[in-house]
Motif scaffolding. Structure first.
Motif, PDB file in Angstrom:
ATOM      1  N   ASP A 158      -3.586   6.645  -6.341  1.00 26.19           N
ATOM      2  CA  ASP A 158      -3.571   5.493  -5.448  1.00 26.19           C
ATOM      3  C   ASP A 158      -4.485   4.388  -5.953  1.00 26.19           C
ATOM      4  OD1 ASP A 158      -2.574   4.252  -3.155  1.00 26.19           O
ATOM      5  OD2 ASP A 158      -4.173   5.028  -1.864  1.00 26.19           O
ATOM      6  N   TYR A 161     -11.762   2.601   0.115  1.00 23.34           N
ATOM      7  CA  TYR A 161     -10.658   1.778  -0.371  1.00 23.34           C
ATOM      8  C   TYR A 161     -11.193   0.829  -1.431  1.00 23.34           C
ATOM      9  CZ  TYR A 161      -7.577   3.250   3.431  1.00 23.34           C
ATOM     10  OH  TYR A 161      -6.790   3.984   4.284  1.00 23.34           O
ATOM     11  N   VAL A 211      -0.204  -1.918  -6.121  1.00 17.71           N
ATOM     12  CA  VAL A 211      -0.502  -2.056  -4.702  1.00 17.71           C
ATOM     13  C   VAL A 211      -1.761  -2.905  -4.587  1.00 17.71           C
ATOM     14  CG1 VAL A 211       0.573   0.140  -4.039  1.00 17.71           C
ATOM     15  CG2 VAL A 211      -1.865   0.091  -4.635  1.00 17.71           C
ATOM     16  N   TYR A 236       0.834  -1.201   0.000  1.00 15.82           N
ATOM     17  CA  TYR A 236       0.000   0.000   0.000  1.00 15.82           C
ATOM     18  C   TYR A 236       0.868   1.248   0.000  1.00 15.82           C
ATOM     19  CZ  TYR A 236       1.160   1.208   4.835  1.00 15.82           C
ATOM     20  OH  TYR A 236       1.838   1.596   5.963  1.00 15.82           O
ATOM     21  N   ALA A 243      -3.863   0.542  -7.498  1.00 22.05           N
ATOM     22  CA  ALA A 243      -4.552  -0.677  -7.096  1.00 22.05           C
ATOM     23  C   ALA A 243      -5.115  -1.407  -8.309  1.00 22.05           C
ATOM     24  CB  ALA A 243      -5.663  -0.349  -6.100  1.00 22.05           C
TER      25      ALA A 243
END
Length: 401
Positions: A105, A256, A114, A69, A109
């Protein structure tokens, strides 16, 4: 929280003495928005292809119960708190660097660089519109009376209302996300036409440089929140025009996301992660403020990343509205409407029920009504969410695809 190239930060503090030139952008025309949307969709399509083919972000021997992460400098995120509290049930975290951009971010993902990433729900909706193979699994930040972002100006300056912002520069951490949604909502509430709102210049700066740029006159308005906001107010000389809690009330603002490929292969890992994050959010809500801050200070000092711990004393809340970070559909759909209004997505491309899941969240605390935002300037309260979105648990406890 936009598709613009993010700036990364590894450490650093709000006392940074050099402010980089802001990345400037005026609100795009319809044609520019269409071009930007195509570029964003293209980027997400590549991410989707990379995930499906397994060609990007190989795990390099990292076991699946070790989740990679990105963090935020000087901040303890809910997963980091959950890990320290021992709530992750055998799952561990591996920090790979810091980010200052939610969209960056969650794109990481999606591409497999990540294992989870967090962003403003508007950015998550953009990924859903792009058919990116990711699912939102838990809320991790929001807005309440303690945690909010506001538009801040110099105390003795002439700016008093939304109309005064025409022709002025408003700086935020990234474009096309939470901060810009707040700005758009404010300008609409103040009665500005679309043409007038397009004359308000939006610029991107690293969060730690916003206050300094405001005081130096490089920008006219800074979107400040949480720790950076309270530091600026303590030093004096700035005042708020408005904040998102005044505009929208309390609501969960970001989630998330996890790649569907990882969800399919490792549902137990995701379940342990999500439930641990949910427990950590509730722990931070229930424990005395001093205890929470002291624990965060110990976490930051122990991880030894060269971070300034001073800002942590201003921490107040994660701002998550729903019990244990459970996601309400309206927390996503309201931003789909906002993005559709901006011609950034086509609302009909977004399948909200398939964009999120509460099935991995096994936290069972007291239910609470979940306030949800209304980007037109109001707020509503939804019933505690019982539906799970994309995945619904069957009688054997599995999440069918």
């Amino acid at each position: 929280m936009s598709a613009n190239p993010p700036r990364r930060a590894h450490g650093g503090s709000p006392s940074t003495s050099t402010t980089p030139p802001p990345h400037r952008a005026t609100p795009p025309s319809t044609a520019q928005r269409a071009t930007g949307r195509r570029r964003f969709l293209g980027l997400l399509s590549l991410s989707a292809l990379a995930v499906s083919c397994g060609t990007v972000g190989g795990r390099d021997g990292v076991p699946p119960d070790t989740l990679r992460y990105q963090g935020w400098a000087g901040t303890v995120t809910p997963p980091e708190l959950a890990a320290d509290l021992g709530y992750l049930d055998g799952v561990s975290l591996r920090w790979v660097g810091n980010t200052t951009s939610g969209p960056q971010d969650i794109q990481s993902a999606a591409s497999g660089q990540v294992d989870f990433g967090g962003a403003f729900n508007g950015a998550v909706v953009k990924m859903a519109a792009a058919k990116a193979p990711v699912t939102a699994v838990v809320s991790y930040y929001g807005v309440d009376e303690k945690r909010y972002h506001g538009l801040y100006v110099r105390r003795n300056g002439p700016l008093r209302d939304g109309r005064d912002l025409i022709g002025k520069r408003v700086a935020m951490n990234t474009l096309g996300a939470h901060a810009e949604a707040v700005l758009d909502t404010y300008l609409r509430k103040e009665g500005l036409s679309d043409d007038e709102a397009q004359r308000v210049e939006r610029v991107a700066l690293p969060p730690v440089n916003l206050e300094q740029a405001l005081r130096a006159g490089q920008i006219d308005v800074a979107v400040l929140g949480d720790i950076l906001r309270d530091q600026a107010l303590e030093r004096g000389g700035v005042r708020a025009l408005v904040n998102d809690h005044e505009l929208l009330g309390s609501f969960s603002a970001g989630t998330y996301v996890v790649a569907n490929r990882f969800l399919d292969r490792h549902p137990d890992v995701v379940r342990a992660f999500v439930t641990g994050v949910a427990r950590a959010i509730e722990w931070s809500r229930e424990r005395p403020h001093e205890e929470v801050v002291d624990r965060m200070l110990r976490i930051v000092r122990r991880r030894d990343r060269g971070e300034d711990t001073t800002p942590l004393r201003y921490w107040q809340s994660y701002g998550v509205a729903g019990s244990g970070g459970r996601i309400a559909a309206r927390e996503l759909s309201t931003w789909a409407e906002w993005l559709d209004d901006r011609d950034e997505i086509a609302r009909e491309r977004v399948d909200i029920p398939r964009a999120y899941s509460n099935a991995y969240n096994r936290y069972r605390g007291p239910a609470r009504a979940t306030p949800v935002p209304d980007h037109t300037g109001g707020a509503r309260a939804a019933r505690p969410p019982h539906t799970t979105g994309r995945h619904t648990a069957n009688s054997r406890g599995a999440e069918p695809r």
